[in-house]
Design a protein around this motif. Structure first.
Motif, PDB file in Angstrom:
ATOM      1  N   SER A 172       1.335  39.322 -29.166  1.00 29.99           N
ATOM      2  CA  SER A 172       0.337  38.526 -29.877  1.00 29.99           C
ATOM      3  C   SER A 172      -0.529  37.752 -28.885  1.00 29.99           C
ATOM      4  O   SER A 172      -0.206  37.633 -27.706  1.00 29.99           O
ATOM      5  N   ARG A 173      -1.631  37.216 -29.385  1.00 31.38           N
ATOM      6  CA  ARG A 173      -2.505  36.408 -28.533  1.00 31.38           C
ATOM      7  C   ARG A 173      -1.776  35.165 -28.018  1.00 31.38           C
ATOM      8  O   ARG A 173      -1.912  34.792 -26.849  1.00 31.38           O
ATOM      9  N   ASP A 174      -0.995  34.518 -28.889  1.00 34.63           N
ATOM     10  CA  ASP A 174      -0.250  33.330 -28.464  1.00 34.63           C
ATOM     11  C   ASP A 174       0.741  33.674 -27.363  1.00 34.63           C
ATOM     12  O   ASP A 174       0.932  32.915 -26.405  1.00 34.63           O
ATOM     13  N   TYR A 175       1.378  34.839 -27.507  1.00 34.46           N
ATOM     14  CA  TYR A 175       2.350  35.286 -26.509  1.00 34.46           C
ATOM     15  C   TYR A 175       1.662  35.477 -25.160  1.00 34.46           C
ATOM     16  O   TYR A 175       2.125  34.999 -24.119  1.00 34.46           O
ATOM     17  N   LEU A 176       0.523  36.168 -25.143  1.00 33.90           N
ATOM     18  CA  LEU A 176      -0.212  36.408 -23.902  1.00 33.90           C
ATOM     19  C   LEU A 176      -0.751  35.105 -23.316  1.00 33.90           C
ATOM     20  O   LEU A 176      -0.793  34.930 -22.096  1.00 33.90           O
ATOM     21  N   LYS A 177      -1.181  34.180 -24.181  1.00 32.49           N
ATOM     22  CA  LYS A 177      -1.669  32.892 -23.689  1.00 32.49           C
ATOM     23  C   LYS A 177      -0.541  32.101 -23.030  1.00 32.49           C
ATOM     24  O   LYS A 177      -0.727  31.475 -21.988  1.00 32.49           O
ATOM     25  N   PHE A 178       0.653  32.138 -23.640  1.00 36.35           N
ATOM     26  CA  PHE A 178       1.820  31.476 -23.052  1.00 36.35           C
ATOM     27  C   PHE A 178       2.118  32.071 -21.675  1.00 36.35           C
ATOM     28  O   PHE A 178       2.367  31.357 -20.696  1.00 36.35           O
ATOM     29  N   GLU A 179       2.083  33.405 -21.579  1.00 37.66           N
ATOM     30  CA  GLU A 179       2.357  34.075 -20.312  1.00 37.66           C
ATOM     31  C   GLU A 179       1.303  33.699 -19.268  1.00 37.66           C
ATOM     32  O   GLU A 179       1.627  33.450 -18.100  1.00 37.66           O
ATOM     33  N   ALA A 180       0.023  33.629 -19.688  1.00 42.56           N
ATOM     34  CA  ALA A 180      -1.054  33.265 -18.754  1.00 42.56           C
ATOM     35  C   ALA A 180      -0.851  31.858 -18.199  1.00 42.56           C
ATOM     36  O   ALA A 180      -1.023  31.616 -17.003  1.00 42.56           O
ATOM     37  N   ASP A 181      -0.496  30.916 -19.051  1.00 40.71           N
ATOM     38  CA  ASP A 181      -0.275  29.537 -18.598  1.00 40.71           C
ATOM     39  C   ASP A 181       0.868  29.460 -17.606  1.00 40.71           C
ATOM     40  O   ASP A 181       0.798  28.745 -16.593  1.00 40.71           O
ATOM     41  N   GLU A 182       1.939  30.187 -17.867  1.00 46.57           N
ATOM     42  CA  GLU A 182       3.091  30.167 -16.966  1.00 46.57           C
ATOM     43  C   GLU A 182       2.735  30.798 -15.619  1.00 46.57           C
ATOM     44  O   GLU A 182       3.101  30.298 -14.560  1.00 46.57           O
ATOM     45  N   ILE A 183       1.984  31.915 -15.646  1.00 43.17           N
ATOM     46  CA  ILE A 183       1.600  32.598 -14.404  1.00 43.17           C
ATOM     47  C   ILE A 183       0.675  31.720 -13.584  1.00 43.17           C
ATOM     48  O   ILE A 183       0.743  31.675 -12.352  1.00 43.17           O
ATOM     49  N   LEU A 184      -0.211  30.975 -14.241  1.00 43.44           N
ATOM     50  CA  LEU A 184      -1.084  30.047 -13.522  1.00 43.44           C
ATOM     51  C   LEU A 184      -0.251  29.028 -12.748  1.00 43.44           C
ATOM     52  O   LEU A 184      -0.573  28.669 -11.616  1.00 43.44           O
TER      53      LEU A 184
END
Length: 891
Positions: A269-281
């Protein structure tokens, strides 16, 4: 002259270069002017935001601009990117810090770039596991002999947990952790945490960097052969990849749309990918460290950590293991031809200022060196257990270390730029800190604060802070370190509570001993007073002042006996008739008494639990406890209209619940029946609460001050505990807890309330044994009045001697329990040795429950409690069932 020639030569050289650039040397081969060189990149896992930089480099044409056609090979279960790389199925692959182990084993892997500065590898466990050390004997999932989970293996080894210490599960998933099929799962902070939070599944996550194991995460790898045979291709691939990641991090939403439309193999989901992006940052920290930076000293430090954990990492050729960028002169000239032309023109015009340019170059070199040192310094701060912070004059956060996330739950990106005020639990906390800092001349040590965790919980910390200044000495902000001391504060609170309980217990014990001793002696005096009054009333005329005076003496003596019972209850020695008690039925039986006790000004509201479990206790003492609670609640209303709430119920109490209760140091956790009385009266301040249970302490104009003291004694004698909540002008709430019986059993009490007829004439001899003359005298005259012959002894030794002489004629013995020289128990056994069938009736001012229980096994006939009346003494003689062969009752 030589200077002029040098300037002329330099001018000619720069003119030539400028002419060469302006004419345009041939540009490098690119996607626009020839075929693209096809290469393969093997991903570490299935498509997700973890590989957004490579998607961006493909979709935005960065690889094509470098003449490359990059094919992505999707990873997944059972696939090893490094193995595929070494087998020649891919020219590049994404690995992790385990590349260092592969190199140590002789495999020709080369680190091209370190994309993630910190590893995303973590160990997820159930919520009840507090440390990786507790994973011994647990079920842990590991794949590929640990190479994909090298960070997890390293973390376990850090706590001396080896493969032999746990149950290896070769297959499994995060779902198995949720279902309880496994105990630990080596996942990634950027993935499984989102799923667990989404499903409200409790878990615990252990990061290697939290324990001093700070490894690189995703690392771009190639081989020696690729680097030697195609150095330009490696450089081009490196440039395009870094450019792709820089674009992806600055266009997160665009990348999420791209993944969902073209790389959506996992259907995230978009929320899932956004969570992953924040963590990778947070793992890449591009605002501090350039994308792809691979620090040689840090790799050497990782090698040392592997060595300390038992991995064999020696003789690494760092020059061949780490890729070094070599610029392509032709490509540089082509892509930057306009800037070079402009720069050469400026250089030509500014030739006379060459010294100044050299100076600036030196400054830039020094700045780069300082930035490198700063990067290492930040790495050190991030590895510290204490959190480091820096804020400006307005109180806005400039920088925090990663430890802040462990202590307060906020990611670094969530705090930078935010005001410090948001972290204080109390609104005035920030001002108190600033005041203390100014008072200590800008250098504050060991200052305690209460901060607020992201989830709202209190976090107690100790800060060491000071002002920070610019190069001109001007105050520009505050910096310092923060240490979590919540566990220490909790231990201090528990220690204070336990100390208070111990002091209360010691005070109760010492005053209880005193009260018990006074009650014992007072009981003996009351026996004489009551007995003599009753004997005198037997001979006094029915009418006249003499009988009235004797009755008043007897009534006063009975009140004294009630006071003694309260003192014995306080000392914990007042139990007598213990048995299975129904609290709700007991409340119903005394409802009329409760109504009279609280008066008409109070309204009683009952909230009684149905099917309330029974408790083990004495009915009379429990009744006294209830009446004391109700009387205290009524007096708290001070005669004004108000409500009194009476509740009963069951609560399960744990060990931690006892810390704030009275007399609960030895209680075990379990189910407790509670009686709760809440009033809306005047309440109590803290000083009054500390003394409310002290004997003879009262805030009323009238009263003995023994009501609540006796109540606490009754609670203690019933193995219970008591909680008090009160606030001045807001009422009080007393809650008494008694252990609940496992099951209800009806106990049939023998009917002892039948009509009692006083014998007119008794025959026989009674041996009365008591160390108090007044008791012996009264008991003798009471029994003689009924026609019995009495022999008296003032201690146990004298009793045994008299019994030997008159054993055949003595029909029963009235024996005191507490005597000097030889006590009642010793005397009882000595008498039974002479004549085993002799009936013995025990007498004591205490309940003597334990002594009576022991002697009943040896034939104890009965027990009468001091101070006893004539009726009570003769009823007990009748109750013990002495046969008519020994005593002749003639009506």
């Amino acid at each position: 002259m030589f200077a002029e020639l040098n300037l002329f030569a330099m001018a000619r050289f720069y003119s030539f270069i400028l002419l060469f650039v302006s004419l345009g040397c041939g540009p490098p081969a690119s996607a626009h002017e020839g075929e693209l060189d096809t290469i393969a990149l093997h991903l570490k896992w299935k498509h997700q935001f973890q590989f957004a930089g490579y998607y961006a480099a493909i979709e935005k044409g960065f690889y094509a601009d470098e003449g490359l056609n990059v094919k992505l090979i999707e990873g997944g279960p059972g696939k090893s990117p490094v193995s595929e790389l070494l087998a020649g199925h891919a020219q590049y692959a994404i690995g992790n810090s385990s590349a260092l182990l592969d190199r140590a084993e002789g495999k020709p892997v080369v680190v091209v770039a370190s994309i993630f500065q910190h590893t995303a590898q973590v160990i997820y466990t159930r919520e009840d596991i507090d440390s990786p050390a507790q994973l011994r004997g647990k079920r842990i999932v590991m794949f590929q002999n640990g190479r994909r989970e090298v960070e997890a293996f390293a973390l376990l080894k850090k706590f001396d947990v080896t493969k032999a210490d746990y149950v290896l599960q070769s297959t499994g998933s995060a779902e198995d952790l949720v279902n309880g099929n496994i105990d630990a799962w080596p996942g990634y902070s950027s993935n499984e945490a989102f799923l667990f939070d989404k499903r409200n599944v409790p878990y615990r996550m252990f990061r290697p960097q939290d324990f001093g194991l700070d490894f690189y995460g995703d690392t771009l790898l190639t081989t020696n052969a690729e680097l030697q045979n195609y150095p330009e291709r490696t450089a081009a691939f490196h440039r395009a990849t870094i450019k792709g990641w820089e674009y992806a991090l600055n266009h997160v939403d665009e990348m999420i749309d791209l993944i969902r439309s073209k790389y959506d193999s996992q259907k995230k989901s978009r929320d899932y990918l956004k969570f992953e992006a924040d963590e990778i940052l947070g793992l890449m920290i591009p605002d501090i460290i350039p994308v792809g930076l691979s620090n040689r000293k840090r790799w050497q430090r990782i090698a040392s950590e592997f060595g300390e954990l038992g991995y064999h990492v020696d003789d690494i050729n760092w020059d061949s293991f780490l890729y070094h960028k070599e610029p392509n002169v032709r490509a540089v000239f082509w892509y930057y031809r306009y800037w070079l032309a402009f720069g050469l023109l400026v250089a030509l015009l500014m030739l006379l200022y060459s010294y100044n340019l050299q100076l600036r170059a030196g400054i830039r070199k020094r700045t780069a060196a300082l930035e490198q040192v700063g990067s290492e310094y930040k790495d050190i701060l991030d590895a510290m257990q204490d959190a480091y912070y820096r804020a400006d004059l307005q109180g806005d956060i400039i920088w925090v270390s990663l430890a802040c996330e462990r202590q307060l739950g906020y990611a670094r990106s969530e705090l930078i730029g935010k005001p410090l005020d948001m972290l204080y639990y109390d609104k005035s906390g920030r001002q108190k800190f600033i005041t203390a800092l100014e008072k200590n001349a800008g250098n504050l040590q060991h200052f305690e604060l209460c901060l607020k965790h992201k989830d709202g919980k209190r976090v107690w910390v100790e800060v060491n802070s000071q002002y920070c200044f610019d190069k001109d000495g001007r105050h520009i902000g505050v910096e310092g370190n923060v240490r979590n001391i919540s566990e220490r504060k909790q231990a201090e609170r528990e220690s204070q509570e336990l100390t208070g309980q111990l002091q209360q217990a010691q005070k109760m014990e010492s005053i209880g001993v005193l009260a018990g001793g006074i009650a014992h002696d007072f009981n003996n005096l009351l026996v004489g007073m009551m007995g003599n009054a009753e004997l005198a009333m037997l001979d006094a005329p029915e009418q006249g002042d003499m009988r009235y005076y004797l009755q008043q003496i007897f009534k006063a003596s009975r009140k004294g006996a009630d006071l003694v019972r309260q003192m014995l209850a306080y000392s914990g020695q007042g139990r007598f008739a213990m048995g299975d008690q129904d609290i709700n039925k007991l409340l119903q039986d005394v409802s009329d008494l409760m109504g009279a006790a609280i008066g008409k000004h109070a309204r009683l509201e009952k909230q009684l639990m149905d099917d309330l479990p029974h408790v083990y206790g004495d009915k009379n003492q429990l009744t006294q406890l209830i009446m004391n609670l109700m009387t205290n609640a009524s007096e708290a209303l001070s005669g004004k209209p108000g409500n009194i709430i009476l509740r009963t119920g069951v609560r399960r109490l744990a060990k931690r619940d006892f810390t704030a209760m009275y007399m609960a140091t030895d209680l075990e956790a379990g189910d407790f029946v509670f009686i709760e009385v809440e009033d809306g009266g005047c309440g109590m301040d803290a000083q009054t609460q500390n003394r409310i249970f002290d004997p003879f302490f009262t805030t009323k104009e009238t009263g003995s001050g023994l009501g609540l003291a006796a109540l606490l004694g009754i609670v203690r004698s019933h193995n219970g505990t008591l909680a008090l909540k009160s606030q001045l002008d807001s009422g009080s709430c007393f809650t008494v807890y008694f252990p609940a019986l496992a099951k209800k059993e009806k106990v049939e009490n023998p009917d002892l309330t039948g009509e009692y007829r006083t014998p007119v004439r008794l025959r026989g001899t009674v041996l009365v044994v008591d160390d108090e003359e007044a008791v012996r005298s009264v008991a003798s005259r009471l029994l003689q009045h009924e026609g019995l012959k009495v022999i008296t002894a003032n201690d146990g030794e004298m009793a045994v001697e008299l019994f030997r002489k008159h054993a055949d004629e003595i029909t029963f013995v009235l024996l005191d329990l507490t005597m000097p020289v030889m006590d009642g128990e010793q005397t009882f056994h000595a008498l039974h040795c002479i004549r085993p069938d002799i009936p013995v009736m025990l007498s004591s001012g205490f309940s003597a429950k334990e002594a009576v229980g022991r002697l009943q096994r040896f034939g104890l006939a009965g027990f009468v409690r001091k101070p006893y009346t004539r009726k009570a003494l003769l009823e007990e003689v009748a109750r013990i069932g002495i046969s008519s062969e020994n005593l002749d009752f003639t009506i």
